[in-house]
Design a protein around this motif. Sequence first.
Motif, PDB file in Angstrom:
ATOM      1  N   THR A  43       5.743   8.537  -9.787  1.00  0.00           N
ATOM      2  CA  THR A  43       5.142   8.055  -8.546  1.00  0.00           C
ATOM      3  C   THR A  43       3.868   7.279  -8.859  1.00  0.00           C
ATOM      4  O   THR A  43       3.034   7.726  -9.640  1.00  0.00           O
ATOM      5  CB  THR A  43       4.813   9.225  -7.601  1.00  0.00           C
ATOM      6  OG1 THR A  43       6.021   9.904  -7.262  1.00  0.00           O
ATOM      7  CG2 THR A  43       4.169   8.727  -6.313  1.00  0.00           C
ATOM      8  N   SER A  74       0.640   4.911  -7.059  1.00  0.00           N
ATOM      9  CA  SER A  74      -0.075   4.467  -5.871  1.00  0.00           C
ATOM     10  C   SER A  74      -0.335   2.968  -5.965  1.00  0.00           C
ATOM     11  O   SER A  74      -1.023   2.501  -6.894  1.00  0.00           O
ATOM     12  CB  SER A  74      -1.398   5.221  -5.728  1.00  0.00           C
ATOM     13  OG  SER A  74      -2.233   4.588  -4.785  1.00  0.00           O
ATOM     14  N   ASP A  80      -2.137   1.298  -3.971  1.00  0.00           N
ATOM     15  CA  ASP A  80      -3.565   1.079  -3.691  1.00  0.00           C
ATOM     16  C   ASP A  80      -4.389   1.231  -4.966  1.00  0.00           C
ATOM     17  O   ASP A  80      -5.323   0.461  -5.220  1.00  0.00           O
ATOM     18  CB  ASP A  80      -4.042   2.075  -2.627  1.00  0.00           C
ATOM     19  CG  ASP A  80      -3.293   1.913  -1.324  1.00  0.00           C
ATOM     20  OD1 ASP A  80      -3.556   0.930  -0.607  1.00  0.00           O
ATOM     21  OD2 ASP A  80      -2.454   2.767  -1.025  1.00  0.00           O
ATOM     22  N   GLU A  81      -4.034   2.234  -5.774  1.00  0.00           N
ATOM     23  CA  GLU A  81      -4.757   2.432  -7.038  1.00  0.00           C
ATOM     24  C   GLU A  81      -4.495   1.272  -7.986  1.00  0.00           C
ATOM     25  O   GLU A  81      -5.427   0.759  -8.638  1.00  0.00           O
ATOM     26  CB  GLU A  81      -4.316   3.750  -7.682  1.00  0.00           C
ATOM     27  CG  GLU A  81      -5.035   4.036  -8.998  1.00  0.00           C
ATOM     28  CD  GLU A  81      -4.564   5.315  -9.655  1.00  0.00           C
ATOM     29  OE1 GLU A  81      -5.095   5.644 -10.734  1.00  0.00           O
ATOM     30  OE2 GLU A  81      -3.661   5.984  -9.102  1.00  0.00           O
ATOM     31  N   SER A 114       0.856  -1.184   0.000  1.00  0.00           N
ATOM     32  CA  SER A 114       0.000   0.000   0.000  1.00  0.00           C
ATOM     33  C   SER A 114       0.890   1.231   0.000  1.00  0.00           C
ATOM     34  O   SER A 114       2.110   1.134   0.102  1.00  0.00           O
ATOM     35  CB  SER A 114      -0.928  -0.005   1.219  1.00  0.00           C
ATOM     36  OG  SER A 114      -0.172  -0.033   2.407  1.00  0.00           O
ATOM     37  N   GLY A 115       0.271   2.397  -0.112  1.00  0.00           N
ATOM     38  CA  GLY A 115       1.057   3.623  -0.191  1.00  0.00           C
ATOM     39  C   GLY A 115       1.581   3.853  -1.596  1.00  0.00           C
ATOM     40  O   GLY A 115       1.024   3.333  -2.571  1.00  0.00           O
ATOM     41  N   VAL A 116       2.642   4.609  -1.697  1.00  0.00           N
ATOM     42  CA  VAL A 116       3.181   4.939  -3.015  1.00  0.00           C
ATOM     43  C   VAL A 116       4.617   4.457  -3.155  1.00  0.00           C
ATOM     44  O   VAL A 116       5.326   4.272  -2.173  1.00  0.00           O
ATOM     45  CB  VAL A 116       3.123   6.460  -3.286  1.00  0.00           C
ATOM     46  CG1 VAL A 116       1.704   6.971  -3.251  1.00  0.00           C
ATOM     47  CG2 VAL A 116       3.991   7.217  -2.282  1.00  0.00           C
TER      48      VAL A 116
END
Length: 412
Positions: free
Chosen positions: A66, A68, A70-71, A35-37
Amino acid sequence: MTADRDRLRRLLDREDTAWLLDRMRRRLVNGKPLSGVVTLTSATHDQRRAVERLLGRRAGTGTSLTLSLDELDAVLRRSGAAPDGLADVVRLLIGTVPERAAEIAAWAAVYAPLDELVARRPGLATWRTWLDATGMVRRLAPDPGTASTLITSVVKVLDELPSDGVALGRLAAKTTRDAHGLDEGRPLTTLVLSAARVLAGSLPSGAGSAAERRAAWAAVGVHLDELSSSVMCLGLPGGAQTTTGKMLALTREAGEPCVLTLRQLVRDDVDLGVGDGRVWMCENPIVLASAADELGPACPPLVCVNGQPSTAVWRLLDMLVAGGARLSYHGDFDWGGVRIGNTLRERFPWQPWRFDTAAYQAAEATGGELTGRPVDASWDRGLRSALEQRGVRVEEELVLPALINDLRADRR
């Protein structure tokens, strides 16, 4: 639904996305969530286009890229390429992470007691974050089994701190069944001492000197031995019932400072002779010495905390407060002095002795530039702002005449 391995290979198992797959693998190996970037500096045109194909949108401009996680996870789940998410993607495309799954789970279990400890004692949250940021536990323990044993001992020791006063060897024997279990240089000592610094309001890393380590232990009520921990005082009346009381009475009559060891304070039921009177406190020995020089036997009770209070200092102050004494404190006007004041204030309701915003602003003589990490003064919310605005420190040596005059006016 099962993941579409072929589709995933077309999307992720390629030269321009190799960096992304590697970042995800490393996170799993290190027991971190997907998770996160993640960021790639100096991304090429092909690497940027590959991410755009994955997300179905522009990936921004600039030299860095960058993304994500999560995305990306949501996109792959919705598309059906990876219904079980990114962890399954890494497993299918690399095939080596599952071999580390047990190790990852084991390391997660290692940290569970620390998380439970912080839940009980939020004051240790900074320390817990520092452990993660530095990887200190893994540096000290090579495998989950060793680390688990270490962490169990850490929690056991910290549950005993702060103490009202205990020898380091006794604390070690009680918590580790080894009188040398907290000797300098041991992994357990490194972790416990870093937590002790945080409990005392300092940074977990510390300065590393022997004096600093001694002070860090003392701040949580641990002394290395009963003789090395001491406290300087002047003008305490003492009494005739104990050896220590007689010594205090003699030094007061002579107008000379007295140095008491922790051994004397814990083994004698000392008659301090103060009752509910005022006891003045200073940070530096120069104030005590100057008071002895100028006031001699006429000096009222004065105790020097000498920087971060030692266990002997705490013991003496505990005894004075238990007898009803009223404490007044002065320290250096710098960030270290403010921290010492806060530490004292957490334990005793002392009153400022020319140690507030008004006194700082009125001080004409100043030392050098104020440096260090700012901190609020718990007894005067305006002091931090005044220190930051003026930007200079004022040590006790620079205001000695005013302090001596206050003591002279309180002659008994």
